[in-house]
Design an enzyme around this catalytic site. Sequence first.
Site, PDB file in Angstrom:
ATOM      1  N   GLY A 171      11.836  21.499  45.630  1.00 36.22           N
ATOM      2  CA  GLY A 171      12.456  21.315  45.167  1.00 36.22           C
ATOM      3  C   GLY A 171      13.278  21.114  46.182  1.00 36.22           C
ATOM      4  O   GLY A 171      12.933  21.920  47.503  1.00 36.22           O
ATOM      5  N   CYS A 202      23.303  24.239  49.589  1.00 41.17           N
ATOM      6  CA  CYS A 202      22.100  22.992  50.900  1.00 41.17           C
ATOM      7  C   CYS A 202      22.487  22.210  50.883  1.00 41.17           C
ATOM      8  O   CYS A 202      23.225  21.492  49.501  1.00 41.17           O
ATOM      9  CB  CYS A 202      20.828  23.188  49.929  1.00 41.17           C
ATOM     10  SG  CYS A 202      19.687  22.438  50.505  1.00 41.17           S
ATOM     11  N   GLY A 246      24.268  30.258  52.381  1.00 39.37           N
ATOM     12  CA  GLY A 246      22.869  29.065  52.240  1.00 39.37           C
ATOM     13  C   GLY A 246      22.051  29.938  53.548  1.00 39.37           C
ATOM     14  O   GLY A 246      22.317  30.504  55.407  1.00 39.37           O
ATOM     15  N   GLU A 247      20.745  29.654  54.422  1.00 38.72           N
ATOM     16  CA  GLU A 247      19.303  30.394  54.976  1.00 38.72           C
ATOM     17  C   GLU A 247      19.520  29.237  56.067  1.00 38.72           C
ATOM     18  O   GLU A 247      19.493  29.506  57.175  1.00 38.72           O
ATOM     19  CB  GLU A 247      18.256  30.220  54.760  1.00 38.72           C
ATOM     20  CG  GLU A 247      17.653  31.719  53.448  1.00 38.72           C
ATOM     21  CD  GLU A 247      18.825  33.295  54.185  1.00 38.72           C
ATOM     22  OE1 GLU A 247      17.268  33.353  55.358  1.00 38.72           O
ATOM     23  OE2 GLU A 247      19.121  33.304  54.572  1.00 38.72           O
ATOM     24  N   ARG A 296      12.719  28.627  59.437  1.00 39.00           N
ATOM     25  CA  ARG A 296      12.319  27.442  57.807  1.00 39.00           C
ATOM     26  C   ARG A 296      12.649  26.427  58.533  1.00 39.00           C
ATOM     27  O   ARG A 296      12.037  25.557  57.074  1.00 39.00           O
ATOM     28  CB  ARG A 296      13.456  28.153  56.674  1.00 39.00           C
ATOM     29  CG  ARG A 296      14.817  28.089  56.705  1.00 39.00           C
ATOM     30  CD  ARG A 296      15.239  28.771  55.898  1.00 39.00           C
ATOM     31  NE  ARG A 296      14.676  28.333  54.589  1.00 39.00           N
ATOM     32  CZ  ARG A 296      14.936  27.505  53.576  1.00 39.00           C
ATOM     33  NH1 ARG A 296      15.759  26.855  53.881  1.00 39.00           N
ATOM     34  NH2 ARG A 296      14.681  27.871  52.600  1.00 39.00           N
ATOM     35  N   GLU A 306      30.675  13.564  26.290  1.00 38.74           N
ATOM     36  CA  GLU A 306      30.719  13.744  24.655  1.00 38.74           C
ATOM     37  C   GLU A 306      30.082  15.332  24.366  1.00 38.74           C
ATOM     38  O   GLU A 306      30.543  15.698  23.656  1.00 38.74           O
ATOM     39  CB  GLU A 306      29.973  12.511  23.713  1.00 38.74           C
ATOM     40  CG  GLU A 306      30.095  12.632  22.014  1.00 38.74           C
ATOM     41  CD  GLU A 306      28.670  12.119  21.597  1.00 38.74           C
ATOM     42  OE1 GLU A 306      28.967  10.937  20.943  1.00 38.74           O
ATOM     43  OE2 GLU A 306      27.330  12.066  22.360  1.00 38.74           O
ATOM     44  N   GLY A 307      29.165  15.601  25.258  1.00 35.77           N
ATOM     45  CA  GLY A 307      28.733  16.914  25.176  1.00 35.77           C
ATOM     46  C   GLY A 307      29.105  17.670  25.395  1.00 35.77           C
ATOM     47  O   GLY A 307      29.364  19.135  24.130  1.00 35.77           O
TER      48      GLY A 307
END
Length: 501
Positions: free
Chosen positions: A313, A320, A408-409, A419, A486-487
């Site tokens: 990811g 992020c 966030g980092e 990082r 629709e869901g």
Amino acid sequence: MAYIYSEPSHTFSEYLFLPGYTSPECVPEKVTLKTPLVKYRRGERSDIELSIPLVSAIMQSVSDDRMAIALAREGGISFIYGSQSIENEAAMVARVKGYKAGFIVSDSNLTPDDCLADVLALVKKTGHNTVAVTDDGTGSGKLLGIVTGRDYRVSRMSVDLKVREFMTPIEKLITAPSNTTLKEANDIIWEHKLNSLPIIDEKTGKLLYFVFRKDYAEHKENPLELLDSHKRFMVGAGINTRDYEKRVPALIKAGADVLCIDASEGYTCWQQKTIEFIRKEYGDTVKVGAGNVVNAEGFRFLAECGADFVKVGIGGGSICITREQKGIGRGQATALIEVAAERDRYFEETGIYIPVCSDGGIVHDYHMTLALAMGADFIMLGRYFARFDESPTNKLVINGQYVKEYWGEGSNRARNWQRYDLGGSDGLSFEEGVDSYVSYAGPLHDNVAKSLYKVKSTMCNVGVNNIPDLQKNARITLVSATSIVEGGAHDVVLKSGAATV
């Protein structure tokens, strides 16, 4: 010209499960979520298996020792954030390992000449109501007595009163010698209706440990606890590709069970060098995950470097902005599907199974089930855990709503430039994360139980009782933008306060 993929990458919200046959055995109570954390060979078992497929992210606003204890109690694991001094991170790891070892070294200690005010301050600081009174005020001094909440009443006693005046002296305490087993200690506790049992050196009278009644009760209430061979909570720790030669030894000495390289992108020479150092110094005894990657090549690279698990990811986390800032990343579902397929090919070729961790992109609970079905062995979550009481951030009221801070980092607040290692000088040139709030959700235990019940319920609808069968038998379909609408609730007027999701 550059290679251009003809198909767009997709997110979890663009997929749905199709139902499978639900047998009488497919009920949530019979579903197991046990899953491997680190690599293993065909025919063997992973050295570390999670009871639940959830780990907390390597973030300042998510994973400290308190979060690690709470999540290990549920059967998952936390990775203590590495964007702090080596000493502080090692201390957090040590506190987790010492929290529930059965035999616990006292961290709440005073002398007889201290006063009630000192007791109150210490209880507030540590959160522990049992205070050892020793000759030198340390956890290894000669035990002279103990103080608990039953020994004083603030409304009726002066805060200047000496501890020796109200402590329960050693003569009135039930203690046990150093050779007492944990079972024997628990038997003594139950026989004498104690809350704690001091374990002392029979020759010197020095305090060695406490055994607490609540630890036994908590274990019975939390059968999925993630414990090591010494009955201590398991804990992970984040490392970077800069100071690993000093950080790794300190974390291992503190008791870390597994490490993970914290980086925005893992297909780099810097991660290779970090893993090579660990293998040279410790062989396979130290477990280390690596990442993040979004394609087969990235997985294969880290697998051949010797990673024990691989994180998938880039840019999918809620805080992020790597994709926005740098144009690097991939839809989380597509990335996970490709990496998991490469994991399976690697397993067929080598006989070594390297677990895959899906990191980012989880918005709804059903996304967890999709991630597992698409090949993830476990899921790393930041925003999800940041909402809970156990996260290390402040709970605030903003516009009449309870929230917790979450950053966030890669944000200026975290200043975690390590990082984003590209071999340059120290410091962040630009932000790849934001500073934000998330809605407060309450205690971790209640929320994790609810989320995982949904996961289990969906698995039953699919017709499976475990994660390997979910990955093998689930049928998943892409859905159109119109069917996504629709869901949800639509074409109705919702009553006030009614949920729409």
